[in-house]
Design a protein around this motif. Structure first.
Motif, PDB file in Angstrom:
ATOM      1  N   PRO A   1     -11.925   5.859  30.139  1.00  8.56           N
ATOM      2  CA  PRO A   1     -10.926   6.932  30.322  1.00  8.56           C
ATOM      3  C   PRO A   1     -11.506   8.201  30.931  1.00  8.56           C
ATOM      4  CG  PRO A   1     -10.671   5.916  28.164  1.00  8.56           C
ATOM      5  CD  PRO A   1     -11.898   5.326  28.761  1.00  8.56           C
ATOM      6  N   LEU A   2     -12.705   8.565  30.517  1.00 12.41           N
ATOM      7  CA  LEU A   2     -13.297   9.794  31.064  1.00 12.41           C
ATOM      8  C   LEU A   2     -13.638   9.622  32.550  1.00 12.41           C
ATOM      9  CD1 LEU A   2     -14.198  12.673  30.397  1.00 12.41           C
ATOM     10  CD2 LEU A   2     -16.472  11.772  29.909  1.00 12.41           C
TER      11      LEU A   2
ATOM     12  N   LYS B   1     -10.590  10.101  34.506  1.00 18.17           N
ATOM     13  CA  LYS B   1     -10.269  11.531  34.632  1.00 18.17           C
ATOM     14  C   LYS B   1     -11.174  12.204  35.667  1.00 18.17           C
ATOM     15  CE  LYS B   1      -7.788  12.762  30.486  1.00 18.17           C
ATOM     16  NZ  LYS B   1      -6.505  12.747  31.177  1.00 18.17           N
ATOM     17  N   PHE B   2     -12.434  11.823  35.678  1.00 13.90           N
ATOM     18  CA  PHE B   2     -13.360  12.368  36.684  1.00 13.90           C
ATOM     19  C   PHE B   2     -12.840  12.055  38.091  1.00 13.90           C
ATOM     20  CE2 PHE B   2     -17.840  13.434  35.014  1.00 13.90           C
ATOM     21  CZ  PHE B   2     -17.348  13.917  33.826  1.00 13.90           C
TER      22      PHE B   2
ATOM     23  N   GLN C   1      -9.797  11.394  38.995  1.00 18.51           N
ATOM     24  CA  GLN C   1      -8.570  12.161  39.254  1.00 18.51           C
ATOM     25  C   GLN C   1      -8.928  13.583  39.698  1.00 18.51           C
ATOM     26  OE1 GLN C   1      -6.545  11.929  35.483  1.00 18.51           O
ATOM     27  NE2 GLN C   1      -5.606   9.940  35.928  1.00 18.51           N
ATOM     28  N   GLU C   2      -9.926  14.151  39.027  1.00 13.37           N
ATOM     29  CA  GLU C   2     -10.329  15.524  39.362  1.00 13.37           C
ATOM     30  C   GLU C   2     -10.977  15.564  40.747  1.00 13.37           C
ATOM     31  OE1 GLU C   2      -9.418  18.100  37.776  1.00 13.37           O
ATOM     32  OE2 GLU C   2     -10.534  19.569  38.961  1.00 13.37           O
TER      33      GLU C   2
ATOM     34  N   PHE D   1     -18.627  19.593  38.126  1.00  6.71           N
ATOM     35  CA  PHE D   1     -18.941  18.705  36.995  1.00  6.71           C
ATOM     36  C   PHE D   1     -20.259  19.120  36.328  1.00  6.71           C
ATOM     37  CE2 PHE D   1     -16.020  16.120  39.498  1.00  6.71           C
ATOM     38  CZ  PHE D   1     -15.136  15.719  38.517  1.00  6.71           C
TER      39      PHE D   1
END
Lengths: 171, 173
Positions: A71-72, A75-76, A78-79, A97
């Motif tokens: 999941p993380l 998200k990375f 997506q960012e 980051f």
């Protein structure tokens, strides 16, 4: 009964060199293709892959953000997408980051401080290895490279003459 | 020729040691100020929309302790800690506020989760990626205790208990 001799290759030495040249060309070509820089602008998949491959997945072991479905990592990515669309540079995105998660989030070790040893040590090790090999070969050549005696020269000359005569004789 | 090998080895060795010392003591460059911890700093901005559509801004709770809780309904430790947050919210609602941030859940799941397990604090659901990264969340659940001045007083990794939160607030008040 005579045994037919296999014909000697016409240009054995030159053929070897061609093979070496071909191999070097192939290796250089592969490295050149593999090392071509990823896009620095835009929001292409290629750029996203390149950037996400430079970030560690902090929820995984030994995986990059690009290779993980954690999941993380999602998200990375997506960012990364969001910032690419905003027109941020690669450095700006990676710094974003690193500022939040620390430098350890980067797959590429820093070129300063202790991390720079990762870059320098292989170069030094290679240089040292080349120097040692060169010295070893020179030492061997020094030991075995004495000038041939007149007897040696006579022996080799006779052997070459025999070989020439045998080749010229009718079969 | 024989004497050269130790000489070369010595030169390479000295160069290597010098480089180690040089790079170990060199400044670490422009990333020297990078820090993965938000503790002790002003809490990163936290705004968003809740499951029922209302807007939430962390700054609105200035003057109270705030527990910012990153969680997911699919995360077993989050499910386990939820009753403790309910207890804390009911007992310490006067001095503290819980604000949850759903890591990766749709509104329907959040509503169902809270209807089943209790709790009536705001839960941010939309576009929580930037908030999760601003707080450098890694593994769920993670909570951040924000003091009344808006600074991050403590980061709590893993499940938390109401007693633990009380103890920290008491010690830092």
């Amino acid at each position: 009964m005579t045994v037919a001799e296999a014909p000697a290759p016409k240009h054995p030495v030159r053929q070897k060199w061609w093979w070496w040249l071909l191999m070097v060309a192939v290796v250089v070509g592969v490295i050149a293709v593999a090392a071509r820089p990823a896009p620095q602008t835009g929001a292409s998949d290629q750029r996203r892959f390149a950037l996400s491959a430079q970030l560690k997945c902090l929820q995984c072991v030994g995986e990059s953000v690009g290779a993980s479905q954690a999941p993380l990592a999602v998200k990375f990515r997506q960012e990364i997408d969001r910032q690419m669309r905003q027109g941020k540079t690669n450095d700006e995105i990676l710094n974003y980051f690193a500022q939040r998660y620390g430098r350890q989030v980067l797959e590429t070790p820093p070129a300063t401080g202790w991390g720079s040893l990762v870059w320098i040590a292989p170069v030094l090790a290679t240089a040292a290895a080349v120097m040692m090999l060169t010295m070893t070969f020179r030492r061997r050549r020094g030991k075995n490279g004495a000038a041939p005696s007149s007897e040696d020269v006579a022996l080799v000359t006779a052997a070459l003459a025999d070989r020439r005569d045998a080749g010229a004789a009718p079969k | 020729m024989k004497r050269r090998a130790p000489l070369v080895a010595a030169i390479v060795g000295v160069a290597l040691v010098s480089l180690v010392v040089l790079f170990a003591t060199a400044p670490s460059g422009k990333d020297a100020d990078t820090s993965q911890s938000v503790v002790g700093k002003l809490a990163p901005q936290l705004t968003g929309t809740t499951a029922d559509g209302s807007k939430v801004d962390l700054d609105d709770y200035r003057g109270k302790w705030v527990v910012v809780n990153f969680f997911a309904t699919w995360c077993p430790p989050c499910v386990k800690e939820h009753p403790e947050l309910v207890k804390f919210s009911q007992r310490d609602g006067q001095i503290a506020q819980v604000v949850s941030v759903a890591f990766d859940d749709p509104a329907s799941k959040i509503k169902e989760f809270f209807a089943e397990r209790g709790g009536d604090w705001p839960v941010l659901i939309d576009d929580t990626t930037a908030s999760s990264l601003d707080y450098a969340v890694v593994k769920l659940p993670e909570s951040f205790l924000i003091d009344p001045q808006g600074n991050v007083a403590q980061k709590l990794e893993g499940g938390i208990t109401a007693a633990e939160l009380d103890k920290i607030i008491t010690s830092k008040s």
